[in-house]
Design a protein around this motif. Structure first.
Motif, PDB file in Angstrom:
ATOM      1  N   ALA A   1       0.845  -1.195   0.000  1.00 39.05           N
ATOM      2  CA  ALA A   1       0.000   0.000   0.000  1.00 39.05           C
ATOM      3  C   ALA A   1       0.874   1.236   0.000  1.00 39.05           C
ATOM      4  CB  ALA A   1      -0.907   0.013   1.224  1.00 39.05           C
ATOM      5  N   ASP A   2       0.713   2.072  -1.006  1.00 37.18           N
ATOM      6  CA  ASP A   2       1.458   3.323  -1.049  1.00 37.18           C
ATOM      7  C   ASP A   2       0.554   4.450  -0.567  1.00 37.18           C
ATOM      8  OD1 ASP A   2       3.838   4.637  -1.381  1.00 37.18           O
ATOM      9  OD2 ASP A   2       3.915   4.441  -3.556  1.00 37.18           O
ATOM     10  N   ALA A   3       1.134   5.558  -0.219  1.00 36.14           N
ATOM     11  CA  ALA A   3       0.409   6.659   0.400  1.00 36.14           C
ATOM     12  C   ALA A   3      -0.769   7.159  -0.426  1.00 36.14           C
ATOM     13  CB  ALA A   3       1.365   7.811   0.689  1.00 36.14           C
ATOM     14  N   ASP A   4      -0.635   7.172  -1.745  1.00 41.21           N
ATOM     15  CA  ASP A   4      -1.718   7.711  -2.574  1.00 41.21           C
ATOM     16  C   ASP A   4      -3.001   6.906  -2.435  1.00 41.21           C
ATOM     17  OD1 ASP A   4      -0.658   5.537  -3.934  1.00 41.21           O
ATOM     18  OD2 ASP A   4      -0.679   6.491  -5.889  1.00 41.21           O
ATOM     19  N   GLY A   5      -2.911   5.618  -2.175  1.00 43.17           N
ATOM     20  CA  GLY A   5      -4.099   4.796  -1.990  1.00 43.17           C
ATOM     21  C   GLY A   5      -4.563   4.731  -0.546  1.00 43.17           C
ATOM     22  N   ALA A   6      -3.758   5.325   0.351  1.00 42.04           N
ATOM     23  CA  ALA A   6      -4.060   5.252   1.782  1.00 42.04           C
ATOM     24  C   ALA A   6      -4.301   6.635   2.388  1.00 42.04           C
ATOM     25  CB  ALA A   6      -2.913   4.552   2.505  1.00 42.04           C
ATOM     26  N   GLY A   7      -4.716   7.563   1.556  1.00 44.69           N
ATOM     27  CA  GLY A   7      -4.998   8.903   2.058  1.00 44.69           C
ATOM     28  C   GLY A   7      -3.790   9.582   2.657  1.00 44.69           C
ATOM     29  N   GLY A   8      -2.590   9.153   2.282  1.00 44.43           N
ATOM     30  CA  GLY A   8      -1.359   9.731   2.815  1.00 44.43           C
ATOM     31  C   GLY A   8      -0.982   9.232   4.194  1.00 44.43           C
ATOM     32  N   GLY A   9      -1.815   8.385   4.783  1.00 44.07           N
ATOM     33  CA  GLY A   9      -1.588   7.957   6.160  1.00 44.07           C
ATOM     34  C   GLY A   9      -0.451   6.985   6.368  1.00 44.07           C
TER      35      GLY A   9
ATOM     36  N   ARG B   1       6.471   6.000  -1.885  1.00 43.39           N
ATOM     37  CA  ARG B   1       7.780   5.346  -1.764  1.00 43.39           C
ATOM     38  C   ARG B   1       7.954   4.177  -2.728  1.00 43.39           C
ATOM     39  NH1 ARG B   1      10.989   6.794   2.222  1.00 43.39           N
ATOM     40  NH2 ARG B   1      12.133   4.854   2.140  1.00 43.39           N
ATOM     41  N   PHE B   2       6.902   3.746  -3.382  1.00 44.99           N
ATOM     42  CA  PHE B   2       7.047   2.581  -4.254  1.00 44.99           C
ATOM     43  C   PHE B   2       8.056   2.835  -5.363  1.00 44.99           C
ATOM     44  CE2 PHE B   2       2.918  -0.030  -3.453  1.00 44.99           C
ATOM     45  CZ  PHE B   2       3.267  -0.164  -2.136  1.00 44.99           C
ATOM     46  N   ASP B   3       8.112   4.058  -5.887  1.00 44.90           N
ATOM     47  CA  ASP B   3       9.118   4.347  -6.912  1.00 44.90           C
ATOM     48  C   ASP B   3      10.529   4.207  -6.344  1.00 44.90           C
ATOM     49  OD1 ASP B   3       7.344   4.705  -8.975  1.00 44.90           O
ATOM     50  OD2 ASP B   3       7.313   6.900  -8.810  1.00 44.90           O
ATOM     51  N   TYR B   4      10.709   4.555  -5.071  1.00 44.76           N
ATOM     52  CA  TYR B   4      12.016   4.376  -4.424  1.00 44.76           C
ATOM     53  C   TYR B   4      12.341   2.886  -4.294  1.00 44.76           C
ATOM     54  CZ  TYR B   4      15.711   4.435  -0.975  1.00 44.76           C
ATOM     55  OH  TYR B   4      16.898   4.225  -0.321  1.00 44.76           O
ATOM     56  N   LEU B   5      11.376   2.099  -3.891  1.00 45.69           N
ATOM     57  CA  LEU B   5      11.602   0.658  -3.746  1.00 45.69           C
ATOM     58  C   LEU B   5      11.913   0.018  -5.099  1.00 45.69           C
ATOM     59  CD1 LEU B   5       8.800  -0.071  -1.146  1.00 45.69           C
ATOM     60  CD2 LEU B   5      11.254   0.201  -0.709  1.00 45.69           C
TER      61      LEU B   5
ATOM     62  N   GLU C   1      16.034  13.558  -1.226  1.00 46.14           N
ATOM     63  CA  GLU C   1      15.002  14.529  -0.832  1.00 46.14           C
ATOM     64  C   GLU C   1      13.622  14.085  -1.288  1.00 46.14           C
ATOM     65  OE1 GLU C   1      15.152  17.178   1.191  1.00 46.14           O
ATOM     66  OE2 GLU C   1      17.255  16.670   1.530  1.00 46.14           O
ATOM     67  N   ARG C   2      13.536  13.600  -2.502  1.00 46.28           N
ATOM     68  CA  ARG C   2      12.241  13.191  -3.058  1.00 46.28           C
ATOM     69  C   ARG C   2      11.584  12.097  -2.222  1.00 46.28           C
ATOM     70  NH1 ARG C   2      11.259   9.924  -8.647  1.00 46.28           N
ATOM     71  NH2 ARG C   2       9.018   9.746  -8.439  1.00 46.28           N
ATOM     72  N   PHE C   3      12.403  11.151  -1.743  1.00 47.34           N
ATOM     73  CA  PHE C   3      11.859  10.003  -1.022  1.00 47.34           C
ATOM     74  C   PHE C   3      12.120  10.041   0.484  1.00 47.34           C
ATOM     75  CE2 PHE C   3      12.521   8.210  -5.370  1.00 47.34           C
ATOM     76  CZ  PHE C   3      11.175   8.066  -5.677  1.00 47.34           C
TER      77      PHE C   3
END
Length: 165
Positions: free
Chosen positions: A32-40, A121-125, A146-148
C-alpha cells in the motif's frame, strides 16, 4: 471494498495481485502506497535471503518507520545501538533517528515495513531493486534522497558490524 471514511476508501491488496520487486538477495512485496491510503501510511513486505543486506544507515525527516518481523531474524541499528529482532518483534523508529537493517548473520528474515505518515515510496523501492539488480547506477539513489525522504549517513557502528559478519 466499499467502506470509506473521510481520508480514503478501505484498501485491500491481495497477495496474488501485489507488485513484487526482486533482486539477488530479497523480494519486496508492495502492499500500500500513500496515494491509496490517504497519505496515512506506506506498507511493504521484504523477504531477505540468509545474510542479505537490507539498508545502510539512514534516517527519515518526516516518517516513523515501523518494523514487524514475521519470521526469521533482522539485525537492526538504531542510533548507535545494535539489536536483533526475532519473529513477533516490533520496532518503531521515529523521524531523524539513524537506523539500518539486514538479515541477521546466518538467518533469513521476513519483515513488514510501514511508514507513517505515508509518502509515495514505491518508486524508491523499485529504484532500489533496479540498483541491486545492476540495472541502474547507484548514484540514482543518492540523487533521490530529498524526493523520497531517505537520507544516508555514515555509521562506524554499522560498518563494523557488517565487517564482522
Amino acid at each position: 471494498m466499499s467502506s470509506t471514511n473521510a481520508d480514503f476508501a478501505a484498501l485491500l491488496t491481495r497477495a496474488s495481485e501485489a507488485e513484487t520487486s526482486a533482486d539477488p538477495s530479497s523480494v519486496m512485496t508492495l502492499l500500500a502506497d500513500a496515494d491509496g491510503a490517504g497519505g496515512g501510511f506506506t506498507a511493504y513486505r521484504s523477504t531477505f535471503a540468509e545474510g542479505a543486506a537490507g539498508a545502510p544507515a539512514h534516517f527519515h525527516t518526516k516518517a516513523t518507520e515501523l518494523f514487524f518481523v514475521i519470521s526469521g531474524s533482522l539485525r537492526v541499528l538504531v542510533g548507535d545501538d545494535l539489536t536483533v529482532l526475532n519473529a513477533g518483534d516490533f520496532l518503531a523508529v521515529p523521524p531523524h533517528t539513524p537506523h539500518a537493517f539486514a538479515a541477521a548473520p546466518g538467518r533469513t528474515a521476513d519483515v513488514l515495513f510501514i511508514f507513517t505518515p505515508g509518502m509515495a515510496r514505491f518508486d524508491y523501492l523499485r529504484l532500489l531493486g533496479s540498483v541491486m539488480r545492476g540495472e541502474t547506477d547507484p548514484e540514482a539513489i543518492a540523487e533521490s534522497s530529498e524526493r523520497f525522504d531517505n537520507h544516508y549517513v555514515d555509521s562506524p557502528v554499522w560498518r563494523e558490524a557488517l565487517a564482522a559478519s
